[in-house]
Design an enzyme around this catalytic site. Structure first.
Site, PDB file in Angstrom:
ATOM      1  N   LYS A   1       0.799  -0.999   0.305  1.00 24.05           N
ATOM      2  CA  LYS A   1       0.173  -0.136   0.045  1.00 24.05           C
ATOM      3  C   LYS A   1       0.959   1.157  -0.283  1.00 24.05           C
ATOM      4  CE  LYS A   1      -3.578  -2.969   1.805  1.00 24.05           C
ATOM      5  NZ  LYS A   1      -3.929  -3.394   3.369  1.00 24.05           N
TER       6      LYS A   1
ATOM      7  N   GLN B   1      -5.379  -1.759   8.930  1.00 23.11           N
ATOM      8  CA  GLN B   1      -4.821  -3.456   8.384  1.00 23.11           C
ATOM      9  C   GLN B   1      -5.432  -4.478   9.704  1.00 23.11           C
ATOM     10  OE1 GLN B   1      -3.295  -3.830   5.356  1.00 23.11           O
ATOM     11  NE2 GLN B   1      -3.871  -5.559   5.730  1.00 23.11           N
TER      12      GLN B   1
ATOM     13  N   ASP C   1     -11.396   1.594   3.682  1.00 20.20           N
ATOM     14  CA  ASP C   1     -11.417   0.318   3.166  1.00 20.20           C
ATOM     15  C   ASP C   1     -12.864  -0.326   2.799  1.00 20.20           C
ATOM     16  OD1 ASP C   1      -9.928  -1.960   3.568  1.00 20.20           O
ATOM     17  OD2 ASP C   1      -9.133  -2.072   5.868  1.00 20.20           O
TER      18      ASP C   1
END
Ligand code: NAD
Length: 287
Positions: A53, A97, A120
């Site tokens: 990322k 994460q 997300d």
């Protein structure tokens, strides 16, 4: 022989376009979008996803801050960190994460991320938006899967039959809804599904998100099927990365297929970059 749906190539092209877009945004608003990534613990797989990322942000010109917290971080400490990021006007997107260490409840953390920064797409209101067809951010992996399917030339999703294997909140379920919204007739299979082979053999499109190396075998597919392999596993024999599809067996039968690595993974990151730009544009437009 199947044509490879090359997520690496498609994401490269889309990132090149995003780079131009980000530069225009930077000139217009005086700064680029800013993505904060929070990593709790030292899980090697999570660390490698976070690095991916960071690299993509660099390529596209998105500003990135990664916050690394220890494995022992408490839920309260992580909530405090998220509250700070929510408050920070210079941060546009927040990604925590997953998975998190067991002392931290994932749903508590997902709920705490500000809706407008939820890149997300896991916040309950974004999930509800997907189901109610209201404006929302789509979760990155299903969004990337859809981009891959839409990249197939002269292939209409309308009326196709798809089987999604796996019913997780982050992959299986949102993929089901996003395909349904494209007029696909979708079945969702899971660990308790009986006669899975009968079901998968009827599919024009198979999305496999099981988390078991080489799970999908030749006898489970019909010739001409489009196969999307979401899995990221270690092959127990070679210790190399492999997907949920037995590529050597299935590829000769499929019309289009993704590889692992180089298929869904890069598309997930590409969708994250798209979502970060989208939240930035919404936030700056508000001011
Ligand atoms: P998960 O463990 O949450 O869900 C797995 C699903 O598989 C469950 O719904 C379960 O019912 C189903 N399943 C298990 N055994 C089965 C069986 N024998 N038959 C049918 N269904 C069965 O996993 P997840 O988070 O959805 O991830 C799935 C895989 O995709 C993992 O390998 C993960 O690493 C990978 N993944 C990849 C990306 C990416 O960007 N490429 C993103 C997320 C997850």
């Amino acid at each position: 022989m199947a044509i490879i749906l090359n997520g690496k190539e498609i994401s490269k092209e889309r990132k090149a376009q995003m780079k131009i877009q980000v530069e225009q945004l930077r000139q217009k608003y005086g700064r680029p979008p800013h993505l904060a990534v929070v990593l709790v613990g030292d899980d090697p797989a999570s660390l490698s996803y976070v690095r991916g990322k960071e690299k993509a942000c660099l390529e596209v010109g998105i500003f990135n801050t990664t916050i690394r917290l220890s494995e022992q971080t408490s839920e309260k400490e992580l909530l405090e960190c998220i509250a700070e990021l929510n408050e920070n006007p210079l941060i546009d997107g927040i990604l925590v994460q997953l998975p998190l260490p067991e002392q931290i409840r994932e749903f508590v953390i997902i709920n705490a991320i500000s809706l407008e920064k939820d890149v997300d797409g896991f916040h309950p209101r974004n999930v509800a938006g997907l189901y109610l067809k209201q404006p929302c951010l789509y979760p990155c992996t299903p969004k990337g899967i859809l981009t891959l399917l839409k990249s197939i030339p002269d292939f209409s999703l309308d009326g196709k039959k798809a089987v999604v294997i796996g019913r997780s909140n982050i992959v299986g379920l949102p993929t089901f809804k996003m395909l349904l919204d494209q007029n696909v007739t979708v079945s969702v299979a899971h660990s308790k599904t009986e006669n899975l082979q009968e079901l998968t053999q009827s599919a024009d499109i198979l999305v496999v998100a099981v988390g078991k190396p080489k799970f999908l075998k030749a006898e489970m597919v019909r010739p001409g099927v489009v196969v999307i392999d979401v899995g990221i596993n270690r092959d127990p024999q070679t210790n190399k990365l492999c997907g949920d599809v037995d590529f050597e067996q299935v590829e000769p039968l499929a019309s289009y297929i993704t590889k692992v690595p180089g298929g869904v993974g890069p598309m997930t990151i590409c969708s994250l970059m798209e979502n970060t730009i989208e939240v930035f544009e919404k936030r700056v437009a508000k001011k």
